[in-house]
Design a protein around this motif. Sequence first.
Motif, PDB file in Angstrom:
ATOM      1  N   ASP A  34       4.767   8.513  -2.517  1.00  0.00           N
ATOM      2  CA  ASP A  34       3.826   9.570  -2.918  1.00  0.00           C
ATOM      3  C   ASP A  34       4.207  10.946  -2.398  1.00  0.00           C
ATOM      4  OD1 ASP A  34       2.293   7.754  -4.290  1.00  0.00           O
ATOM      5  OD2 ASP A  34       0.539   7.903  -2.980  1.00  0.00           O
ATOM      6  N   VAL A  35       5.299  11.046  -1.645  1.00  0.00           N
ATOM      7  CA  VAL A  35       5.647  12.333  -1.036  1.00  0.00           C
ATOM      8  C   VAL A  35       6.895  12.926  -1.670  1.00  0.00           C
ATOM      9  CG1 VAL A  35       4.528  11.734   1.147  1.00  0.00           C
ATOM     10  CG2 VAL A  35       6.970  11.302   0.868  1.00  0.00           C
ATOM     11  N   ASP A  36       7.033  14.244  -1.484  1.00  0.00           N
ATOM     12  CA  ASP A  36       8.220  14.941  -1.971  1.00  0.00           C
ATOM     13  C   ASP A  36       9.280  14.971  -0.866  1.00  0.00           C
ATOM     14  OD1 ASP A  36       7.460  16.960  -0.175  1.00  0.00           O
ATOM     15  OD2 ASP A  36       6.632  18.251  -1.740  1.00  0.00           O
ATOM     16  N   SER A  37      10.334  15.750  -1.053  1.00  0.00           N
ATOM     17  CA  SER A  37      11.444  15.777  -0.097  1.00  0.00           C
ATOM     18  C   SER A  37      11.062  16.383   1.254  1.00  0.00           C
ATOM     19  CB  SER A  37      12.633  16.543  -0.692  1.00  0.00           C
ATOM     20  OG  SER A  37      12.261  17.884  -0.973  1.00  0.00           O
ATOM     21  N   MET A  38       9.892  17.003   1.331  1.00  0.00           N
ATOM     22  CA  MET A  38       9.420  17.578   2.595  1.00  0.00           C
ATOM     23  C   MET A  38       8.348  16.700   3.247  1.00  0.00           C
ATOM     24  SD  MET A  38       9.464  21.629   1.623  1.00  0.00           S
ATOM     25  CE  MET A  38       8.490  21.412   0.146  1.00  0.00           C
ATOM     26  N   ASP A  39       8.200  15.454   2.774  1.00  0.00           N
ATOM     27  CA  ASP A  39       7.228  14.488   3.284  1.00  0.00           C
ATOM     28  C   ASP A  39       5.779  14.894   3.036  1.00  0.00           C
ATOM     29  OD1 ASP A  39       9.180  12.738   4.110  1.00  0.00           O
ATOM     30  OD2 ASP A  39       9.188  13.452   6.187  1.00  0.00           O
ATOM     31  N   VAL A  40       5.544  15.774   2.080  1.00  0.00           N
ATOM     32  CA  VAL A  40       4.203  16.232   1.708  1.00  0.00           C
ATOM     33  C   VAL A  40       3.783  15.508   0.433  1.00  0.00           C
ATOM     34  CG1 VAL A  40       2.871  18.235   0.917  1.00  0.00           C
ATOM     35  CG2 VAL A  40       4.504  18.483   2.798  1.00  0.00           C
ATOM     36  N   VAL A  41       2.537  15.054   0.386  1.00  0.00           N
ATOM     37  CA  VAL A  41       2.041  14.367  -0.804  1.00  0.00           C
ATOM     38  C   VAL A  41       2.101  15.304  -2.008  1.00  0.00           C
ATOM     39  CG1 VAL A  41      -0.004  13.332  -1.887  1.00  0.00           C
ATOM     40  CG2 VAL A  41       0.536  12.809   0.496  1.00  0.00           C
ATOM     41  N   TRP A  42       2.734  14.818  -3.071  1.00  0.00           N
ATOM     42  CA  TRP A  42       2.768  15.569  -4.327  1.00  0.00           C
ATOM     43  C   TRP A  42       1.340  15.692  -4.835  1.00  0.00           C
ATOM     44  CZ3 TRP A  42       2.055  13.475  -9.466  1.00  0.00           C
ATOM     45  CH2 TRP A  42       2.299  14.404 -10.482  1.00  0.00           C
ATOM     46  N   HIS A  43       0.986  16.869  -5.322  1.00  0.00           N
ATOM     47  CA  HIS A  43      -0.415  17.166  -5.662  1.00  0.00           C
ATOM     48  C   HIS A  43      -1.029  16.181  -6.654  1.00  0.00           C
ATOM     49  CE1 HIS A  43       1.757  19.227  -8.924  1.00  0.00           C
ATOM     50  NE2 HIS A  43       0.653  19.042  -9.618  1.00  0.00           N
ATOM     51  N   GLY A  44      -0.279  15.654  -7.568  1.00  0.00           N
ATOM     52  CA  GLY A  44      -0.814  14.732  -8.564  1.00  0.00           C
ATOM     53  C   GLY A  44      -1.280  13.405  -7.989  1.00  0.00           C
ATOM     54  N   HIS A  45      -0.746  13.025  -6.834  1.00  0.00           N
ATOM     55  CA  HIS A  45      -1.142  11.746  -6.242  1.00  0.00           C
ATOM     56  C   HIS A  45      -2.542  11.777  -5.638  1.00  0.00           C
ATOM     57  CE1 HIS A  45       2.448   9.584  -7.116  1.00  0.00           C
ATOM     58  NE2 HIS A  45       3.202  10.484  -6.519  1.00  0.00           N
ATOM     59  N   TYR A  46      -3.070  12.955  -5.360  1.00  0.00           N
ATOM     60  CA  TYR A  46      -4.432  13.030  -4.841  1.00  0.00           C
ATOM     61  C   TYR A  46      -5.419  12.413  -5.835  1.00  0.00           C
ATOM     62  CZ  TYR A  46      -2.926  16.070  -1.041  1.00  0.00           C
ATOM     63  OH  TYR A  46      -2.317  16.573   0.076  1.00  0.00           O
ATOM     64  N   VAL A  47      -5.144  12.577  -7.114  1.00  0.00           N
ATOM     65  CA  VAL A  47      -6.019  12.022  -8.156  1.00  0.00           C
ATOM     66  C   VAL A  47      -6.078  10.496  -8.039  1.00  0.00           C
ATOM     67  CG1 VAL A  47      -6.390  11.831 -10.649  1.00  0.00           C
ATOM     68  CG2 VAL A  47      -5.582  13.987  -9.662  1.00  0.00           C
ATOM     69  N   LYS A  48      -4.966   9.875  -7.705  1.00  0.00           N
ATOM     70  CA  LYS A  48      -4.933   8.432  -7.503  1.00  0.00           C
ATOM     71  C   LYS A  48      -5.840   8.036  -6.340  1.00  0.00           C
ATOM     72  CE  LYS A  48      -1.056   7.034  -5.929  1.00  0.00           C
ATOM     73  NZ  LYS A  48       0.347   6.619  -5.800  1.00  0.00           N
ATOM     74  N   TYR A  49      -5.826   8.809  -5.260  1.00  0.00           N
ATOM     75  CA  TYR A  49      -6.677   8.508  -4.106  1.00  0.00           C
ATOM     76  C   TYR A  49      -8.152   8.654  -4.479  1.00  0.00           C
ATOM     77  CZ  TYR A  49      -2.186   9.416  -1.748  1.00  0.00           C
ATOM     78  OH  TYR A  49      -0.866   9.430  -1.371  1.00  0.00           O
TER      79      TYR A  49
END
Length: 153
Positions: free
Chosen positions: A19-34
């Motif tokens: 769920d994270v990008d190359s900087m270990d931050v959650v990609w914004h679209g995955h918040y919708v899944k949560y």
Amino acid sequence: MRASGVLAAEIEVTVPFFDVDSMDVVWHGHYVKYLEMARCALLDDLGHNYRRMKDTGYVWPIIDLQLRYARAARFGQVLLVRAELVEWQNRLKIHYTLSDAASGERLTRASTIQVAVSLADGEMQLVSPSVFIDDVERRLARRSQHRSAGSTP
């Protein structure tokens, strides 16, 4: 001022690597899944989950989604995702809060609005179906009974 919900469900999510990008931050679209995971927990608690919705002849598409990010979630972080039922008579409105499980720091706020659409004719309903309202009212009554008996549901 944000309205408080009458019923709530809370889940814990550990941010997975995928769920994270190359900087270990959650990609914004995955918040919708949560949000969806917490909403499913709330609907299960109401006794009116997506399977029951379909069985009663309605689907409930999301017609509005709003997210406000305060801080990024990161790989491996444990999140608490809280879903609160705010409206149900004419539409299903849920408020969400995502926070860090360890510190309690709020990371994200969100809300969704869903409306009932009849499977029979595809028409959007202007009021929530009585079967849904009945399930919510039954759950509210159970909560009230538990509180008056001195326990929490």
